[in-house]
Design a protein around this motif. Sequence first.
Motif, short mmCIF file in Angstrom:
data_model
loop_
_atom_site.label_atom_id
_atom_site.label_comp_id
_atom_site.label_asym_id
_atom_site.label_seq_id
_atom_site.Cartn_x
_atom_site.Cartn_y
_atom_site.Cartn_z
N LYS A 77 76.22 75.71 11.36
CA LYS A 77 76.37 76.21 9.99
C LYS A 77 77.57 75.54 9.29
CE LYS A 77 74.00 80.58 10.48
NZ LYS A 77 74.08 82.04 10.37
N ALA A 78 78.70 75.43 9.99
CA ALA A 78 79.87 74.78 9.40
C ALA A 78 79.54 73.32 9.07
CB ALA A 78 81.06 74.87 10.35
N HIS A 79 78.89 72.64 9.99
CA HIS A 79 78.51 71.25 9.81
C HIS A 79 77.60 71.11 8.59
CE1 HIS A 79 76.55 67.38 10.69
NE2 HIS A 79 77.59 67.12 11.46
N ASP A 80 76.59 71.96 8.49
CA ASP A 80 75.65 71.91 7.36
C ASP A 80 76.34 72.19 6.03
OD1 ASP A 80 73.62 71.32 9.14
OD2 ASP A 80 72.72 73.33 9.06
N LEU A 81 77.27 73.14 6.02
CA LEU A 81 77.98 73.47 4.77
C LEU A 81 78.85 72.30 4.31
CD1 LEU A 81 78.92 77.18 5.47
CD2 LEU A 81 77.38 76.35 3.69
N ILE A 82 79.47 71.61 5.26
CA ILE A 82 80.27 70.45 4.89
C ILE A 82 79.36 69.33 4.38
CG2 ILE A 82 81.79 68.61 5.75
CD1 ILE A 82 82.91 70.74 7.76
N GLN A 83 78.31 69.06 5.15
CA GLN A 83 77.43 67.95 4.81
C GLN A 83 76.60 68.22 3.55
OE1 GLN A 83 74.44 66.86 7.76
NE2 GLN A 83 74.95 64.73 7.36
N GLN A 84 75.97 69.37 3.48
CA GLN A 84 75.06 69.65 2.37
C GLN A 84 75.75 70.34 1.20
OE1 GLN A 84 71.77 71.81 4.10
NE2 GLN A 84 71.54 70.28 5.71
N GLY A 85 76.97 70.78 1.41
CA GLY A 85 77.72 71.44 0.35
C GLY A 85 78.82 70.54 -0.19
N GLY A 107 84.68 60.89 -9.93
CA GLY A 107 85.70 61.35 -8.99
C GLY A 107 86.64 60.27 -8.50
N GLY A 108 86.21 59.03 -8.60
CA GLY A 108 87.05 57.89 -8.25
C GLY A 108 87.64 57.98 -6.86
N GLU A 109 88.93 57.71 -6.78
CA GLU A 109 89.66 57.67 -5.51
C GLU A 109 89.70 59.04 -4.83
OE1 GLU A 109 91.46 55.32 -2.65
OE2 GLU A 109 90.65 54.67 -4.58
N VAL A 110 89.76 60.11 -5.60
CA VAL A 110 89.78 61.45 -5.02
C VAL A 110 88.48 61.72 -4.28
CG1 VAL A 110 89.87 63.93 -5.53
CG2 VAL A 110 91.42 62.36 -6.71
N ALA A 111 87.36 61.41 -4.90
CA ALA A 111 86.06 61.62 -4.26
C ALA A 111 85.94 60.76 -3.01
CB ALA A 111 84.93 61.30 -5.23
N LYS A 112 86.42 59.55 -3.08
CA LYS A 112 86.39 58.63 -1.92
C LYS A 112 87.21 59.21 -0.77
CE LYS A 112 87.53 53.87 -0.71
NZ LYS A 112 88.07 52.60 -1.21
N ASN A 113 88.40 59.72 -1.06
CA ASN A 113 89.26 60.29 -0.02
C ASN A 113 88.67 61.58 0.55
OD1 ASN A 113 91.11 58.21 -0.30
ND2 ASN A 113 92.36 59.33 -1.77
N LEU A 114 88.10 62.42 -0.30
CA LEU A 114 87.46 63.64 0.18
C LEU A 114 86.28 63.31 1.09
CD1 LEU A 114 87.55 65.92 -2.98
CD2 LEU A 114 88.82 66.24 -0.85
N LYS A 115 85.52 62.28 0.73
CA LYS A 115 84.39 61.87 1.57
C LYS A 115 84.88 61.50 2.96
CE LYS A 115 80.64 58.59 2.02
NZ LYS A 115 80.25 57.23 1.82
N VAL A 116 85.96 60.75 3.05
CA VAL A 116 86.51 60.34 4.35
C VAL A 116 86.94 61.58 5.15
CG1 VAL A 116 88.45 59.15 5.47
CG2 VAL A 116 87.21 58.04 3.59
N ILE A 117 87.59 62.53 4.50
CA ILE A 117 88.04 63.74 5.18
C ILE A 117 86.84 64.57 5.65
CG2 ILE A 117 89.19 65.97 4.84
CD1 ILE A 117 91.14 64.42 2.93
N TYR A 118 85.85 64.74 4.80
CA TYR A 118 84.68 65.53 5.18
C TYR A 118 83.90 64.87 6.31
CZ TYR A 118 85.51 68.03 0.75
OH TYR A 118 86.06 68.75 -0.26
#
Length: 145
Positions: free
Chosen positions: A57-65, A75-86
């Motif tokens: 469930k945690a995995h799905d919420l991160i991936q699909q949410g 989102g630029g650089e912020v979206a890129k950095n969040l993607k790496v973290i997620y």
Amino acid sequence: MNMKSASAYENLKHHTVAHSSDAISIIILLYERIFDHLKIGKFSLENEQYAIEAFTKAHDLIQQGLLACLDHESGGEVAKNLKVIYEWSLSEIIIARNTRSPQKIQDVLDVLTPLYEAWMSLASREPTSAFPSISQGEQVRTVAV
């Protein structure tokens, strides 16, 4: 709608209620449910249990949410950095499950917590609350996570 379907729908209302489609409140809600599932999973690992459902469930919420709602254009650089973290978080959850490491789950919680706090801070700065009050008789949109 048959009785079984109606009953299932009614039960969904008790899982999670989102008072609006406001993006910030939805993201905060996603983080809270992710934390809930990661903490359940961590506790299970500490007690020599697998916690497959909680981690899934945690995995799905991160991936699909969280990952799915990133706007890479604006989102630029912020979206890129969040993607790496997620994506890192997803990888760590899988490794934690395979190695039964509660510490890896704690690491994910430690990394995601400041992001959650930043979203909470943004919500408190909104001119109108990110969590509007519901007046009596007003409909509430239900989201199961």
